[in-house]
Design a protein around this motif. Structure first.
Motif, PDB file in Angstrom:
ATOM      1  N   ALA A 150       0.769  -1.061  -0.102  1.00 55.20           N
ATOM      2  CA  ALA A 150       0.126  -0.054   0.097  1.00 55.20           C
ATOM      3  C   ALA A 150       0.946   1.253  -0.014  1.00 55.20           C
ATOM      4  O   ALA A 150       2.039   1.311  -0.330  1.00 55.20           O
ATOM      5  CB  ALA A 150      -0.816  -0.150   1.523  1.00 55.20           C
ATOM      6  N   ASP A 151       0.299   2.179   0.318  1.00 51.18           N
ATOM      7  CA  ASP A 151       1.047   3.570   0.376  1.00 51.18           C
ATOM      8  C   ASP A 151       1.436   3.870   1.677  1.00 51.18           C
ATOM      9  O   ASP A 151       2.264   4.881   1.683  1.00 51.18           O
ATOM     10  CB  ASP A 151      -0.153   4.927  -0.039  1.00 51.18           C
ATOM     11  N   GLY A 152       1.152   3.162   2.871  1.00 49.15           N
ATOM     12  CA  GLY A 152       1.477   3.463   4.090  1.00 49.15           C
ATOM     13  C   GLY A 152       0.837   2.427   5.004  1.00 49.15           C
ATOM     14  O   GLY A 152       0.384   1.448   4.732  1.00 49.15           O
ATOM     15  N   PHE A 153       0.828   2.831   6.550  1.00 49.05           N
ATOM     16  CA  PHE A 153       0.335   2.010   7.446  1.00 49.05           C
ATOM     17  C   PHE A 153      -0.601   2.651   8.217  1.00 49.05           C
ATOM     18  O   PHE A 153      -0.475   3.807   8.663  1.00 49.05           O
ATOM     19  CB  PHE A 153       1.287   1.430   8.328  1.00 49.05           C
ATOM     20  N   GLY A 154      -1.715   2.091   8.229  1.00 50.71           N
ATOM     21  CA  GLY A 154      -3.074   2.639   9.148  1.00 50.71           C
ATOM     22  C   GLY A 154      -3.325   1.851  10.500  1.00 50.71           C
ATOM     23  O   GLY A 154      -4.016   0.754  10.260  1.00 50.71           O
ATOM     24  N   ALA A 155      -2.805   2.404  11.555  1.00 49.33           N
ATOM     25  CA  ALA A 155      -3.035   1.515  12.772  1.00 49.33           C
ATOM     26  C   ALA A 155      -4.370   1.567  13.435  1.00 49.33           C
ATOM     27  O   ALA A 155      -4.830   2.823  13.441  1.00 49.33           O
ATOM     28  CB  ALA A 155      -1.744   1.860  13.762  1.00 49.33           C
ATOM     29  N   SER A 156      -4.736   0.768  14.113  1.00 50.79           N
ATOM     30  CA  SER A 156      -6.042   0.898  14.878  1.00 50.79           C
ATOM     31  C   SER A 156      -6.019   1.807  16.015  1.00 50.79           C
ATOM     32  O   SER A 156      -6.871   2.239  16.424  1.00 50.79           O
ATOM     33  CB  SER A 156      -6.641  -0.665  15.155  1.00 50.79           C
ATOM     34  N   GLY A 157      -4.942   1.397  16.846  1.00 49.38           N
ATOM     35  CA  GLY A 157      -4.878   2.336  18.229  1.00 49.38           C
ATOM     36  C   GLY A 157      -3.866   1.458  18.912  1.00 49.38           C
ATOM     37  O   GLY A 157      -3.659   0.345  18.971  1.00 49.38           O
ATOM     38  N   ALA A 158      -3.352   2.491  19.849  1.00 49.37           N
ATOM     39  CA  ALA A 158      -2.144   2.016  20.579  1.00 49.37           C
ATOM     40  C   ALA A 158      -2.362   1.074  21.671  1.00 49.37           C
ATOM     41  O   ALA A 158      -1.701   0.053  22.026  1.00 49.37           O
ATOM     42  CB  ALA A 158      -1.064   3.146  21.109  1.00 49.37           C
ATOM     43  N   ASN A 159      -3.551   0.901  22.235  1.00 48.40           N
ATOM     44  CA  ASN A 159      -4.276  -0.024  23.070  1.00 48.40           C
ATOM     45  C   ASN A 159      -4.472  -1.255  22.709  1.00 48.40           C
ATOM     46  O   ASN A 159      -4.702  -2.324  23.046  1.00 48.40           O
ATOM     47  CB  ASN A 159      -5.362   0.580  23.894  1.00 48.40           C
TER      48      ASN A 159
END
Length: 343
Positions: A150-159
């Motif tokens: 992809a073009d980057g990374f999309g994280a759900s959340g640090a918890n």
């Protein structure tokens, strides 16, 4: 050299100054803005950039009424994830394509898509977007391999997980890293900021300490106010965020909300203590800056991604302030043309 012109009231530059005239487009780029008398009631403005979408759940619009945010979207077994697992790839691709077509028809030039499903999910989105004049920045999720595809990374959340490995891999690849933060409560904001992300999403529960950190780090934020109220987590502090950083608008999950930037702008403008010009910037150039796209403004040198509204519809006729009319009143039925030239 190909040349096209658009006439009417032009919302020019970063201040969206209304001027009568024409926009001259040459080879996919805005070449000039000429102030001349016209007989057009059209309003010419930059096409939108939707700064946060989850298009994949287009298969389940309005599913899950009454469920909490965690029950709706928390990985791995929130409702959206279960529905995505149950649907075939072809079903997901067709549903995404229909949402993307709606976005194009309603004036969206680009979006920042957080794409579930690993590499397969990224490939499905690319199939859905193929041939459509929309310029997505696709943020792979769940695996480093998805980021690489992809073009980057999309994280759900640090918890939800320790994303240090994914953050480091994304940095090595020279790609953007975005992460949800402060959606349900404030507990994941500092851990998210510790990852030095390129942008944050939501920040509903940002406190003074977090706002100061955002300002010091100059980290932009995508806010999704309609989604936040639908899921009953609160309303983002838009005015406080705008004082400190770049803030853009996103429509979030399609199964919760239509991906209409008109609806998102009206909602934000009427509930947040900010100006119509602030909101229009949030819907256009601010999102373009997060996505590193050369659109979002009507000015020479920008890519010609333009939205033309008919200012003489029953809805818009008589509007005294075209910027407020666009932000607080206009809708899909007022669209006269969407011009999304390839640069």
């Amino acid at each position: 050299m190909s040349s096209t012109t658009f006439e009417g009231r032009i919302l020019r530059g970063r201040e969206f100054e209304p001027v009568e005239g024409r926009v001259v487009v040459e080879d996919g780029e805005i070449a000039a803005i000429e102030e001349v008398s016209t007989h057009s009631d059209d309003i010419v403005l930059p096409a939108f950039v939707n700064a946060h979408t989850h298009i994949g759940d287009s298969i389940a619009k309005e599913a899950g009424g009454g469920l909490s945010l965690e029950e709706l979207v928390a990985p791995p077994d929130g409702l959206k994830h279960r529905l995505l697992r149950q649907a075939s790839q072809d079903e997901k691709v067709e549903a995404m394509r229909r949402s993307l077509r709606f976005m194009v028809d309603s004036g969206t030039a680009a979006c920042i898509e957080f794409r579930e499903g690993g590499v397969e999910g990224v490939e499905a989105f690319e199939r859905a977007a193929h041939g459509l004049p929309i310029d997505p920045m696709v943020m792979g999720r769940e695996t480093v391999e998805a980021m690489e595809a992809a073009d980057g990374f999309g994280a759900s959340g640090a918890n939800d997980a320790d994303f240090s490995r994914e953050r480091n891999a994304t940095a090595r690849a020279g790609k953007p890293f975005g992460i949800h933060a402060g959606e349900v409560d404030a507990s994941d904001i500092n851990p998210a900021l510790d990852l030095d992300p390129d942008f944050l999403v939501h920040m509903v529960h940002a406190e003074e300490l977090h706002l100061d950190r955002v300002a010091d780090s100059e980290i932009p934020v995508a806010v999704c106010p309609r989604s936040n109220l639908v899921t009953d987590v609160g309303f983002p502090p838009i005015a406080e965020l705008l004082e400190r950083t770049t803030v853009a608008l996103g429509t979030d999950n399609v199964f919760l909300n239509s991906p209409s930037m008109f609806r998102e702008m009206e909602f934000a403008a009427k509930l947040a203590d900010v100006s119509a010009r602030d909101v229009l910037r949030m819907a256009t150039v601010n999102g373009a800056e997060i996505a590193d796209r050369n659109c979002g403004l009507v000015e020479p040198g920008r890519d010609a991604k333009l939205l033309v509204l008919d200012g003489d519809t029953d809805n818009l006729a008589g509007a005294q302030d075209p910027v407020r009319a666009v932000v607080r009143r206009a809708g899909v039925s007022d669209v006269a043309d969407v011009y999304l030239a390839e640069p």
